[in-house]
Scaffold this motif. Sequence first.
Motif, PDB file in Angstrom:
ATOM      1  N   ASP A 200       6.208  21.781 -13.910  1.00 28.44           N
ATOM      2  CA  ASP A 200       7.530  22.398 -13.985  1.00 28.44           C
ATOM      3  C   ASP A 200       7.450  23.905 -14.239  1.00 28.44           C
ATOM      4  O   ASP A 200       8.290  24.662 -13.763  1.00 28.44           O
ATOM      5  CB  ASP A 200       8.370  21.730 -15.082  1.00 28.44           C
ATOM      6  CG  ASP A 200       8.798  20.319 -14.678  1.00 28.44           C
ATOM      7  OD1 ASP A 200       8.894  20.055 -13.467  1.00 28.44           O
ATOM      8  OD2 ASP A 200       9.033  19.491 -15.577  1.00 28.44           O
ATOM      9  N   THR A 201       6.422  24.340 -14.986  1.00 28.05           N
ATOM     10  CA  THR A 201       6.308  25.770 -15.291  1.00 28.05           C
ATOM     11  C   THR A 201       5.929  26.576 -14.043  1.00 28.05           C
ATOM     12  O   THR A 201       6.661  27.500 -13.671  1.00 28.05           O
ATOM     13  CB  THR A 201       5.309  25.992 -16.448  1.00 28.05           C
ATOM     14  OG1 THR A 201       5.757  25.197 -17.545  1.00 28.05           O
ATOM     15  CG2 THR A 201       5.220  27.444 -16.848  1.00 28.05           C
ATOM     16  N   PRO A 202       4.824  26.255 -13.338  1.00 27.92           N
ATOM     17  CA  PRO A 202       4.517  27.062 -12.148  1.00 27.92           C
ATOM     18  C   PRO A 202       5.553  26.926 -11.030  1.00 27.92           C
ATOM     19  O   PRO A 202       5.665  27.807 -10.183  1.00 27.92           O
ATOM     20  CB  PRO A 202       3.147  26.529 -11.685  1.00 27.92           C
ATOM     21  CG  PRO A 202       2.957  25.229 -12.372  1.00 27.92           C
ATOM     22  CD  PRO A 202       3.742  25.289 -13.636  1.00 27.92           C
ATOM     23  N   PHE A 203       6.318  25.852 -11.047  1.00 30.80           N
ATOM     24  CA  PHE A 203       7.337  25.649 -10.002  1.00 30.80           C
ATOM     25  C   PHE A 203       8.707  26.227 -10.397  1.00 30.80           C
ATOM     26  O   PHE A 203       9.669  26.043  -9.653  1.00 30.80           O
ATOM     27  CB  PHE A 203       7.512  24.158  -9.711  1.00 30.80           C
ATOM     28  CG  PHE A 203       6.591  23.647  -8.628  1.00 30.80           C
ATOM     29  CD1 PHE A 203       5.257  23.391  -8.884  1.00 30.80           C
ATOM     30  CD2 PHE A 203       7.060  23.423  -7.335  1.00 30.80           C
ATOM     31  CE1 PHE A 203       4.403  22.922  -7.892  1.00 30.80           C
ATOM     32  CE2 PHE A 203       6.213  22.953  -6.336  1.00 30.80           C
ATOM     33  CZ  PHE A 203       4.886  22.707  -6.614  1.00 30.80           C
ATOM     34  N   ALA A 204       8.806  26.892 -11.561  1.00 33.13           N
ATOM     35  CA  ALA A 204      10.145  27.262 -12.059  1.00 33.13           C
ATOM     36  C   ALA A 204      10.944  28.071 -11.024  1.00 33.13           C
ATOM     37  O   ALA A 204      12.116  27.787 -10.770  1.00 33.13           O
ATOM     38  CB  ALA A 204      10.023  28.021 -13.378  1.00 33.13           C
ATOM     39  N   GLU A 205      10.302  29.078 -10.411  1.00 30.25           N
ATOM     40  CA  GLU A 205      11.069  29.903  -9.465  1.00 30.25           C
ATOM     41  C   GLU A 205      11.364  29.119  -8.186  1.00 30.25           C
ATOM     42  O   GLU A 205      12.460  29.217  -7.613  1.00 30.25           O
ATOM     43  CB  GLU A 205      10.323  31.198  -9.142  1.00 30.25           C
ATOM     44  CG  GLU A 205      11.223  32.126  -8.336  1.00 30.25           C
ATOM     45  CD  GLU A 205      10.659  33.515  -8.147  1.00 30.25           C
ATOM     46  OE1 GLU A 205       9.701  33.890  -8.843  1.00 30.25           O
ATOM     47  OE2 GLU A 205      11.189  34.224  -7.269  1.00 30.25           O
ATOM     48  N   THR A 206      10.399  28.323  -7.760  1.00 30.01           N
ATOM     49  CA  THR A 206      10.635  27.489  -6.570  1.00 30.01           C
ATOM     50  C   THR A 206      11.784  26.518  -6.827  1.00 30.01           C
ATOM     51  O   THR A 206      12.628  26.277  -5.941  1.00 30.01           O
ATOM     52  CB  THR A 206       9.338  26.731  -6.208  1.00 30.01           C
ATOM     53  OG1 THR A 206       8.358  27.699  -5.832  1.00 30.01           O
ATOM     54  CG2 THR A 206       9.550  25.756  -5.074  1.00 30.01           C
ATOM     55  N   ASN A 207      11.845  25.978  -8.036  1.00 33.17           N
ATOM     56  CA  ASN A 207      12.960  25.083  -8.374  1.00 33.17           C
ATOM     57  C   ASN A 207      14.293  25.804  -8.235  1.00 33.17           C
ATOM     58  O   ASN A 207      15.274  25.229  -7.737  1.00 33.17           O
ATOM     59  CB  ASN A 207      12.808  24.548  -9.800  1.00 33.17           C
ATOM     60  CG  ASN A 207      11.616  23.612  -9.944  1.00 33.17           C
ATOM     61  OD1 ASN A 207      11.113  23.100  -8.943  1.00 33.17           O
ATOM     62  ND2 ASN A 207      11.175  23.392 -11.167  1.00 33.17           N
ATOM     63  N   ARG A 208      14.319  27.079  -8.645  1.00 31.93           N
ATOM     64  CA  ARG A 208      15.576  27.845  -8.517  1.00 31.93           C
ATOM     65  C   ARG A 208      15.897  28.114  -7.031  1.00 31.93           C
ATOM     66  O   ARG A 208      17.052  28.066  -6.613  1.00 31.93           O
ATOM     67  CB  ARG A 208      15.470  29.164  -9.271  1.00 31.93           C
ATOM     68  CG  ARG A 208      15.462  28.991 -10.786  1.00 31.93           C
ATOM     69  CD  ARG A 208      15.519  30.331 -11.487  1.00 31.93           C
ATOM     70  NE  ARG A 208      16.761  31.040 -11.229  1.00 31.93           N
ATOM     71  CZ  ARG A 208      16.912  32.365 -11.382  1.00 31.93           C
ATOM     72  NH1 ARG A 208      15.896  33.109 -11.772  1.00 31.93           N
ATOM     73  NH2 ARG A 208      18.075  32.934 -11.140  1.00 31.93           N
TER      74      ARG A 208
END
Length: 314
Positions: A87-95
């Motif tokens: 979830d941390t490395p994907f945070a911007e991708t999630n947004r």
Amino acid sequence: MRILLTGASGAIGTRLVSQLVDRGHDVIGTATSPGSAERVEALGVDTVVLDLLDRGAVRTTVLEASPDAIVHEATALADVSFARNLDTPFAETNRLRTEGTDALLAAAGESGVSRFVAQSFAGMRYERAGGPVKSEDDPLDPAPREGMREVVAALNHLERAVTAAGGIVLRYGGFYGADNDGLVAPVRKRQFPIVGDGGGVFSFVHLDDAAAATVLALEHDGPAIYNVVDDEPAPVREWLPVLARALGAKPPRRLPVWLARLFGGDVAVMLGTEARGASNDKAKRELGWRLRHPSWRKGFVEAYAGPFPTPARS
Ligand SMILES: NC(=O)c1ccc[n+]([C@@H]2O[C@H](COP(=O)([O-])OP(=O)(O)OC[C@H]3O[C@@H](n4cnc5c(N)ncnc54)[C@H](OP(=O)(O)O)[C@@H]3O)[C@@H](O)[C@H]2O)c1
């Protein structure tokens, strides 16, 4: 068709630009900086600098471009390292998958855009029960592991929003075929082990095939969801040694589950032992998709045997 392509400078985006142009489409690619815009322009299309997280800019860009279709391929995964918590490395991708998708869909509605195709992911999505290979109709994992819940929630959000608007969602397999493929460095460094019995099933897709399916999806009516994966979903114990050999790396290490959990966490154990693969029957049947790289077995060798390929024109 006039197509606005977000993420045009990325791994899938560059392949897609070339294939869309070959198919006779008029492409406007988005990039986040003048430097990456130049790389897209070199492929022979117009570009616009756009931050998808700036909702006002998204609206302006879509209204000014006035496309017939939008293809949403933006992610922020370059140079991220995958820790025990995804979830941390994907945070911007999630947004980009939630706020970015919502902004694009709102602008698309206002501008009268008739087709919308968006990137999703097939891996680690399906319920970890029953058979090893899942179709689009099979249930999604109702209880994702801690450390990947935000990633899964963002993908679920994107899929709901896009299909509700009549668009098409492409659940891609793990991409390969470029020099920055996510698995290349960890496999070369023997940081990707076979965990336990190595029974977690992965689905891959060559970037050129993924782009080809995307071009076909643009010509198809939505709403729909397609797995865009190759013909051979396979457990880690099968594909990982082949990938290591293709990369000229030493064979992968083997780790018992308890040790993998200690060092890699629950997500790594789940992926290595329980993950399910995906079937491409529906994409082949409904889109008429034919793969140039039907299996990673030959595809890894072709992709990694010589100098790395530049984006191909199909
Ligand atoms: N299914 C899969 O296996 C999968 C899916 C996605 C990515 N990946 C892997 O992840 C690695 C990196 O992928 P990538 O090269 O595609 O890199 P990336 O950095 O994820 O690039 C994707 C695209 O999204 C754009 N982008 C990033 N942030 C944005 C924002 N805020 N607004 C608008 N656009 C934005 C980038 O633009 P700029 O270039 O201007 O920054 C680029 O065009 C690769 O190994 C790739 O294969 C795998």
